[in-house]
Design a protein around this motif. Sequence first.
Motif, mmCIF file in Angstrom:
data_model
loop_
_atom_site.group_PDB
_atom_site.id
_atom_site.type_symbol
_atom_site.label_atom_id
_atom_site.label_comp_id
_atom_site.label_asym_id
_atom_site.label_seq_id
_atom_site.Cartn_x
_atom_site.Cartn_y
_atom_site.Cartn_z
ATOM 1 N N ALA A 120 -8.520 -6.139 14.396
ATOM 2 C CA ALA A 120 -8.350 -4.666 14.097
ATOM 3 C C ALA A 120 -6.941 -4.730 13.405
ATOM 4 N N THR A 121 -6.590 -3.791 12.551
ATOM 5 C CA THR A 121 -5.312 -3.315 12.077
ATOM 6 C C THR A 121 -4.862 -1.950 12.319
ATOM 7 N N VAL A 122 -3.752 -1.617 12.559
ATOM 8 C CA VAL A 122 -3.301 -0.251 12.531
ATOM 9 C C VAL A 122 -2.749 0.134 11.323
ATOM 10 N N THR A 123 -2.563 -0.673 10.183
ATOM 11 C CA THR A 123 -1.573 -0.821 8.950
ATOM 12 C C THR A 123 -2.389 -0.204 7.761
ATOM 13 N N VAL A 124 -3.509 0.228 7.850
ATOM 14 C CA VAL A 124 -4.214 0.639 6.441
ATOM 15 C C VAL A 124 -3.914 2.074 6.082
ATOM 16 N N GLU A 125 -3.375 2.165 4.720
ATOM 17 C CA GLU A 125 -2.741 3.414 4.240
ATOM 18 C C GLU A 125 -3.968 3.691 3.233
ATOM 19 N N LEU A 126 -4.685 4.974 3.465
ATOM 20 C CA LEU A 126 -5.756 5.710 2.643
ATOM 21 C C LEU A 126 -5.418 7.114 2.352
ATOM 22 N N PRO A 127 -5.962 7.678 1.410
ATOM 23 C CA PRO A 127 -6.930 7.078 0.457
ATOM 24 C C PRO A 127 -6.532 6.388 -0.619
ATOM 25 N N VAL A 128 -5.053 6.200 -1.071
ATOM 26 C CA VAL A 128 -4.521 5.894 -2.255
ATOM 27 C C VAL A 128 -4.266 4.390 -2.346
ATOM 28 N N THR A 129 -3.437 4.212 -1.383
ATOM 29 C CA THR A 129 -2.477 2.769 -1.448
ATOM 30 C C THR A 129 -3.544 1.412 -1.193
ATOM 31 N N ASN A 130 -4.533 1.838 -0.261
ATOM 32 C CA ASN A 130 -5.262 0.730 -0.090
ATOM 33 C C ASN A 130 -6.871 0.881 -0.462
ATOM 34 N N GLN A 131 -6.740 1.767 -1.531
ATOM 35 C CA GLN A 131 -8.242 2.182 -2.181
ATOM 36 C C GLN A 131 -9.126 1.236 -2.726
ATOM 37 N N LEU A 132 -8.416 0.166 -3.311
ATOM 38 C CA LEU A 132 -9.322 -0.966 -3.949
ATOM 39 C C LEU A 132 -10.112 -1.659 -2.957
ATOM 40 N N TYR A 133 -9.226 -2.016 -1.929
ATOM 41 C CA TYR A 133 -9.751 -2.906 -0.699
ATOM 42 C C TYR A 133 -10.914 -2.261 0.079
ATOM 43 N N GLY A 147 11.111 -1.474 -8.389
ATOM 44 C CA GLY A 147 9.927 -1.628 -7.650
ATOM 45 C C GLY A 147 10.076 -2.555 -6.643
ATOM 46 N N ILE A 148 8.578 -3.001 -6.252
ATOM 47 C CA ILE A 148 8.644 -3.940 -5.155
ATOM 48 C C ILE A 148 7.624 -5.349 -5.643
ATOM 49 N N GLU A 149 7.015 -5.677 -4.646
ATOM 50 C CA GLU A 149 6.090 -7.078 -5.091
ATOM 51 C C GLU A 149 5.289 -6.597 -6.089
ATOM 52 N N ALA A 150 5.054 -7.613 -7.275
ATOM 53 C CA ALA A 150 4.320 -7.309 -8.214
ATOM 54 C C ALA A 150 2.862 -6.964 -8.016
ATOM 55 N N GLY A 151 2.154 -7.490 -6.971
ATOM 56 C CA GLY A 151 0.862 -7.368 -6.800
ATOM 57 C C GLY A 151 0.457 -6.089 -5.814
ATOM 58 N N ALA A 152 1.478 -5.330 -5.600
ATOM 59 C CA ALA A 152 1.371 -4.351 -4.371
ATOM 60 C C ALA A 152 0.445 -3.241 -5.437
ATOM 61 N N MET A 201 2.527 -0.614 -7.127
ATOM 62 C CA MET A 201 3.171 -0.960 -8.272
ATOM 63 C C MET A 201 2.213 -0.590 -9.644
ATOM 64 N N GLU A 202 0.924 -0.799 -9.175
ATOM 65 C CA GLU A 202 -0.101 -0.590 -10.168
ATOM 66 C C GLU A 202 -0.316 0.863 -10.639
ATOM 67 N N LYS A 203 -0.220 1.834 -9.294
ATOM 68 C CA LYS A 203 -0.083 3.191 -9.424
ATOM 69 C C LYS A 203 1.128 3.690 -10.379
ATOM 70 N N THR A 204 2.245 2.999 -10.328
ATOM 71 C CA THR A 204 3.513 3.251 -10.900
ATOM 72 C C THR A 204 3.552 3.077 -12.327
ATOM 73 N N GLU A 205 2.641 1.917 -12.951
ATOM 74 C CA GLU A 205 2.267 1.757 -14.263
ATOM 75 C C GLU A 205 1.527 2.667 -14.721
ATOM 76 N N ASP A 206 0.582 3.527 -13.983
ATOM 77 C CA ASP A 206 -0.364 4.545 -14.429
ATOM 78 C C ASP A 206 0.614 5.663 -14.729
ATOM 79 N N ALA A 207 1.491 5.837 -13.614
ATOM 80 C CA ALA A 207 2.306 7.120 -13.897
ATOM 81 C C ALA A 207 3.356 7.089 -15.011
#
Length: 302
Positions: free
Chosen positions: A249-262, A47-52, A55-61
């Motif tokens: 601004a930012t051009v780096t938001v990934e939705l609807p899954v990766t950044n959905q909590l934020y 995996g990658i960084e623990a807080g990503a 990573m939580e989605k992978t635990e679900d998987a």
Amino acid sequence: MKKKILRYLKLAAATLGLAVVVSACAKPPEYNSHKKLGPQINYTITGIEAGAGSMEKTEDALNKYGLKKANWQIMPTSTAAMTSTLDKAVKHKQPIVVLSWQPHWMVAKYSLKFLKDPKHVYGHGESMRTIARLGFRKENPGAAKLLKQFNWTLDMALPLMLKINDGMDTQKAINEFIETHPKQVKKWTKGVPAGKGKKVNLVYTPYDYEIAATRLVKTLLKQKGYNVTMRQLDIGVMWSSIAHGSSDATVTVELPVTNQLYAKKYQGKYDELAKNMKHAKTGLAVPKYMKNINTIDDLKNK
């Protein structure tokens, strides 16, 4: 007697040394499609960084596909450590399963394939989004217009990222990209007025694609006369800074899954300007030489 013992010890030391050299030079075992995958990689997904969020989605998987019951685990590392481990595995055609995403140069460089996810734990596909603080569109309509018009494809982004990963200076790679894509640049900057030094504060997360995309947008804005700064922030801090108005601004938001909590946490506190790239994706991936591993279920079944 002492001489015999001494000779024996020297012989033992030489034999041990030779064994160490042979062991060090031995080629790591390649992936064996005739053996169960789990034991070959200690039932471990890299995996990658623990807080990503991924990573939580992978635990679900792991739970939804019954992998946790079959002793599978996701090992937190870092993005750099994961790609380094992947690099070594691919060089020796060893078995490996990684948490991966696109856009990222590793997908192209290491010929990765995403495992099919019929339960859609990682969603039905994603896109990269451009978001801004509330009020930015009205206060800086010129910069907002360029940000709204900025969109590109994986086929355009991946060669740029590979150049940077291969060692080319980031700004040089960006300048070359702009020079070789005049029609696209014309679309992005169409109708954008001169900035006349107006400030724009862009933020981004510390990943390779995000750095390249943000630097590209910064360069485009600077060429139009805007005074642009970039700040690298952790994902939660980045969202908070836009929601509270301390970043533009930012051009780096990934939705609807990766950044959905934020996105849910700060709903109504940010302005979505555009989808700047389609076909983004997050999920588990393996090198293509692992031909019989095609779905997440295959991890425990093959």
